[in-house]
Scaffold this motif. Structure first.
Motif, PDB file in Angstrom:
ATOM      1  N   LYS A 297     -21.578   2.436   0.879  1.00 29.03           N
ATOM      2  CA  LYS A 297     -20.353   2.177   1.644  1.00 29.03           C
ATOM      3  C   LYS A 297     -19.392   1.301   0.831  1.00 29.03           C
ATOM      4  CE  LYS A 297     -18.769   0.787   6.166  1.00 29.03           C
ATOM      5  NZ  LYS A 297     -19.180   0.612   7.556  1.00 29.03           N
ATOM      6  N   ASP A 298     -19.918   0.256   0.214  1.00 32.74           N
ATOM      7  CA  ASP A 298     -19.082  -0.614  -0.620  1.00 32.74           C
ATOM      8  C   ASP A 298     -18.436   0.177  -1.755  1.00 32.74           C
ATOM      9  OD1 ASP A 298     -19.774  -2.774   0.973  1.00 32.74           O
ATOM     10  OD2 ASP A 298     -21.221  -3.602  -0.466  1.00 32.74           O
ATOM     11  N   TYR A 299     -19.199   1.045  -2.401  1.00 31.46           N
ATOM     12  CA  TYR A 299     -18.679   1.856  -3.501  1.00 31.46           C
ATOM     13  C   TYR A 299     -17.604   2.826  -3.003  1.00 31.46           C
ATOM     14  CZ  TYR A 299     -22.275   0.489  -6.952  1.00 31.46           C
ATOM     15  OH  TYR A 299     -23.064  -0.181  -7.847  1.00 31.46           O
ATOM     16  N   ALA A 300     -17.797   3.355  -1.815  1.00 28.97           N
ATOM     17  CA  ALA A 300     -16.799   4.275  -1.247  1.00 28.97           C
ATOM     18  C   ALA A 300     -15.468   3.554  -1.049  1.00 28.97           C
ATOM     19  CB  ALA A 300     -17.302   4.851   0.076  1.00 28.97           C
ATOM     20  N   TYR A 301     -15.519   2.360  -0.463  1.00 31.76           N
ATOM     21  CA  TYR A 301     -14.292   1.581  -0.273  1.00 31.76           C
ATOM     22  C   TYR A 301     -13.654   1.230  -1.616  1.00 31.76           C
ATOM     23  CZ  TYR A 301     -14.563   1.024   4.768  1.00 31.76           C
ATOM     24  OH  TYR A 301     -14.559   1.272   6.111  1.00 31.76           O
ATOM     25  N   GLN A 302     -14.477   0.791  -2.570  1.00 31.60           N
ATOM     26  CA  GLN A 302     -13.935   0.420  -3.868  1.00 31.60           C
ATOM     27  C   GLN A 302     -13.341   1.631  -4.580  1.00 31.60           C
ATOM     28  OE1 GLN A 302     -13.579  -2.846  -4.980  1.00 31.60           O
ATOM     29  NE2 GLN A 302     -12.194  -1.728  -6.341  1.00 31.60           N
ATOM     30  N   SER A 303     -13.931   2.807  -4.387  1.00 31.96           N
ATOM     31  CA  SER A 303     -13.387   4.029  -5.002  1.00 31.96           C
ATOM     32  C   SER A 303     -11.997   4.329  -4.465  1.00 31.96           C
ATOM     33  CB  SER A 303     -14.323   5.218  -4.745  1.00 31.96           C
ATOM     34  OG  SER A 303     -15.560   5.009  -5.380  1.00 31.96           O
ATOM     35  N   MET A 304     -11.815   4.183  -3.170  1.00 33.58           N
ATOM     36  CA  MET A 304     -10.498   4.427  -2.590  1.00 33.58           C
ATOM     37  C   MET A 304      -9.483   3.377  -3.047  1.00 33.58           C
ATOM     38  SD  MET A 304     -10.674   7.237  -1.149  1.00 33.58           S
ATOM     39  CE  MET A 304      -9.019   7.225  -0.492  1.00 33.58           C
ATOM     40  N   ILE A 305      -9.933   2.138  -3.153  1.00 30.10           N
ATOM     41  CA  ILE A 305      -9.048   1.085  -3.658  1.00 30.10           C
ATOM     42  C   ILE A 305      -8.662   1.389  -5.104  1.00 30.10           C
ATOM     43  CG2 ILE A 305      -8.968  -1.366  -4.323  1.00 30.10           C
ATOM     44  CD1 ILE A 305     -10.758  -1.851  -1.754  1.00 30.10           C
ATOM     45  N   ASP A 306      -9.632   1.826  -5.895  1.00 32.65           N
ATOM     46  CA  ASP A 306      -9.349   2.163  -7.293  1.00 32.65           C
ATOM     47  C   ASP A 306      -8.346   3.309  -7.389  1.00 32.65           C
ATOM     48  OD1 ASP A 306     -11.089   0.221  -8.214  1.00 32.65           O
ATOM     49  OD2 ASP A 306     -12.710   1.621  -8.685  1.00 32.65           O
ATOM     50  N   ILE A 307      -8.545   4.345  -6.606  1.00 32.80           N
ATOM     51  CA  ILE A 307      -7.634   5.494  -6.665  1.00 32.80           C
ATOM     52  C   ILE A 307      -6.233   5.083  -6.233  1.00 32.80           C
ATOM     53  CG2 ILE A 307      -7.078   7.740  -5.630  1.00 32.80           C
ATOM     54  CD1 ILE A 307     -10.174   8.249  -5.555  1.00 32.80           C
ATOM     55  N   GLN A 308      -6.137   4.479  -5.055  1.00 32.28           N
ATOM     56  CA  GLN A 308      -4.823   4.127  -4.527  1.00 32.28           C
ATOM     57  C   GLN A 308      -4.123   3.089  -5.392  1.00 32.28           C
ATOM     58  OE1 GLN A 308      -3.344   5.794  -2.061  1.00 32.28           O
ATOM     59  NE2 GLN A 308      -5.165   7.081  -2.035  1.00 32.28           N
ATOM     60  N   GLY A 309      -4.841   2.056  -5.783  1.00 30.54           N
ATOM     61  CA  GLY A 309      -4.243   1.019  -6.618  1.00 30.54           C
ATOM     62  C   GLY A 309      -3.802   1.547  -7.970  1.00 30.54           C
TER      63      GLY A 309
ATOM     64  N   ILE B  27      -0.038  11.080  -0.457  1.00 35.54           N
ATOM     65  CA  ILE B  27       0.740  11.407   0.746  1.00 35.54           C
ATOM     66  C   ILE B  27       0.477  10.404   1.866  1.00 35.54           C
ATOM     67  CG2 ILE B  27      -0.893  13.023   1.814  1.00 35.54           C
ATOM     68  CD1 ILE B  27       2.952  13.451   1.588  1.00 35.54           C
ATOM     69  N   PHE B  28      -0.743   9.851   1.925  1.00 37.96           N
ATOM     70  CA  PHE B  28      -1.036   8.845   2.942  1.00 37.96           C
ATOM     71  C   PHE B  28      -0.153   7.618   2.739  1.00 37.96           C
ATOM     72  CE2 PHE B  28      -5.729  10.363   3.221  1.00 37.96           C
ATOM     73  CZ  PHE B  28      -5.349  11.431   4.010  1.00 37.96           C
ATOM     74  N   ARG B  29      -0.011   7.202   1.512  1.00 42.21           N
ATOM     75  CA  ARG B  29       0.855   6.054   1.215  1.00 42.21           C
ATOM     76  C   ARG B  29       2.308   6.388   1.547  1.00 42.21           C
ATOM     77  NH1 ARG B  29       3.668   4.631  -3.777  1.00 42.21           N
ATOM     78  NH2 ARG B  29       4.465   2.549  -3.503  1.00 42.21           N
ATOM     79  N   ALA B  30       2.739   7.554   1.113  1.00 35.46           N
ATOM     80  CA  ALA B  30       4.137   7.947   1.314  1.00 35.46           C
ATOM     81  C   ALA B  30       4.504   8.040   2.786  1.00 35.46           C
ATOM     82  CB  ALA B  30       4.410   9.282   0.622  1.00 35.46           C
ATOM     83  N   LEU B  31       3.566   8.499   3.599  1.00 38.62           N
ATOM     84  CA  LEU B  31       3.860   8.679   5.028  1.00 38.62           C
ATOM     85  C   LEU B  31       3.459   7.479   5.878  1.00 38.62           C
ATOM     86  CD1 LEU B  31       2.947  12.441   5.570  1.00 38.62           C
ATOM     87  CD2 LEU B  31       5.202  11.419   5.239  1.00 38.62           C
ATOM     88  N   SER B  32       2.921   6.440   5.249  1.00 35.83           N
ATOM     89  CA  SER B  32       2.529   5.276   6.042  1.00 35.83           C
ATOM     90  C   SER B  32       3.566   4.159   5.999  1.00 35.83           C
ATOM     91  CB  SER B  32       1.165   4.748   5.570  1.00 35.83           C
ATOM     92  OG  SER B  32       1.238   4.271   4.252  1.00 35.83           O
ATOM     93  N   MET B  33       4.712   4.449   5.416  1.00 30.21           N
ATOM     94  CA  MET B  33       5.797   3.471   5.366  1.00 30.21           C
ATOM     95  C   MET B  33       6.671   3.623   6.609  1.00 30.21           C
ATOM     96  SD  MET B  33       5.482   2.164   2.291  1.00 30.21           S
ATOM     97  CE  MET B  33       5.043   2.502   0.622  1.00 30.21           C
ATOM     98  N   GLU B  34       7.267   2.536   7.027  1.00 27.77           N
ATOM     99  CA  GLU B  34       8.258   2.512   8.104  1.00 27.77           C
ATOM    100  C   GLU B  34       7.818   3.324   9.322  1.00 27.77           C
ATOM    101  OE1 GLU B  34      12.192   3.259   6.520  1.00 27.77           O
ATOM    102  OE2 GLU B  34      11.601   2.426   4.596  1.00 27.77           O
ATOM    103  N   THR B  35       8.640   4.269   9.757  1.00 25.00           N
ATOM    104  CA  THR B  35       8.371   5.068  10.956  1.00 25.00           C
ATOM    105  C   THR B  35       7.159   5.967  10.793  1.00 25.00           C
ATOM    106  OG1 THR B  35      10.747   5.136  11.348  1.00 25.00           O
ATOM    107  CG2 THR B  35       9.418   6.682  12.591  1.00 25.00           C
ATOM    108  N   GLY B  36       6.887   6.388   9.562  1.00 25.33           N
ATOM    109  CA  GLY B  36       5.801   7.333   9.307  1.00 25.33           C
ATOM    110  C   GLY B  36       4.466   6.878   9.838  1.00 25.33           C
ATOM    111  N   ILE B  37       4.148   5.592   9.712  1.00 22.76           N
ATOM    112  CA  ILE B  37       2.829   5.126  10.134  1.00 22.76           C
ATOM    113  C   ILE B  37       2.639   5.297  11.637  1.00 22.76           C
ATOM    114  CG2 ILE B  37       3.438   2.686  10.378  1.00 22.76           C
ATOM    115  CD1 ILE B  37       0.113   4.145   9.037  1.00 22.76           C
TER     116      ILE B  37
END
Length: 186
Positions: free
Chosen positions: A147-159, A104-114
């Motif tokens: 902290k690095d693992y947390a960022y990489q986890s989010m990148i892994d999920i979103q990507g 939902i973060f990706r979906a609502l971060s496009m165009e006007t949503g962000i």
């Protein structure tokens, strides 16, 4: 007052599906009404703030679900951090329907949503990062690595959600979640 024929949970599920699939900008009032089983007037009665209020309700609903089903699982001290991490991955699979659902973060971060939802999205992302960082620290990682693992986890999920959708291959999402577990536990 007459009882509502359509339950709030069902309405939120329908709204979520539309915003996930179309984003904020492309979601029409007709799409939202059809997905909820309500007439446009009934939808406006429940959400007098219109589409923006509907999207905010979806963000709130999903934040509550994630709080209860992912973050609480990660923090549940009745289980070892290893078990909590694995259980959280199971819940993440549920949240994203094995990689079929768009975040939902990706979906609502496009165009006007962000511009409309930046603060809610930023708050939500920080909560995800904090939860993954905390489990890393409980697994005895130093704070920088956690902290690095947390960022990489989010990148892994979103990507992996993007790749899973684009390539129509749910294995990609499954493997990304397993990589997260492996990263923390090895």
């Amino acid at each position: 007052m007459r009882p509502q024929k359509t339950l709030d949970k069902d309405v939120l599920v329908g709204l979520t599906e539309v915003f996930q699939s179309k984003g904020y900008e492309a979601a029409s009032l007709q799409d939202l009404a059809t997905a909820t089983g309500l007439k446009k007037a009934s939808l406006y009665h429940r959400f007098p703030g219109g589409k923006k209020q509907m999207a905010e309700a979806v963000l709130e609903h999903l934040a509550k679900w994630v709080g209860e089903n992912v973050f609480q699982v990660l923090r549940n001290s009745e289980h070892s951090p290893e078990i909590r991490l694995k259980n959280a991955m199971v819940q993440i699979k549920v949240l994203y329907d094995d990689g079929k659902n768009t975040c939902i973060f990706r979906a609502l971060s496009m165009e006007t949503g962000i511009s409309l939802f930046r603060l809610q999205i930023e708050k939500g992302m920080k909560e995800w990062l904090n939860a993954f960082e905390a489990i890393g620290e409980e697994l005895k990682l130093d704070s920088k690595t956690a902290k690095d693992y947390a960022y990489q986890s989010m990148i892994d999920i979103q990507g992996s959600l993007i790749l899973t959708s684009t390539l129509n291959n749910p294995q990609i999402f499954e493997e990304a979640l397993q990589r997260i577990i492996n990263r923390y536990l090895t």
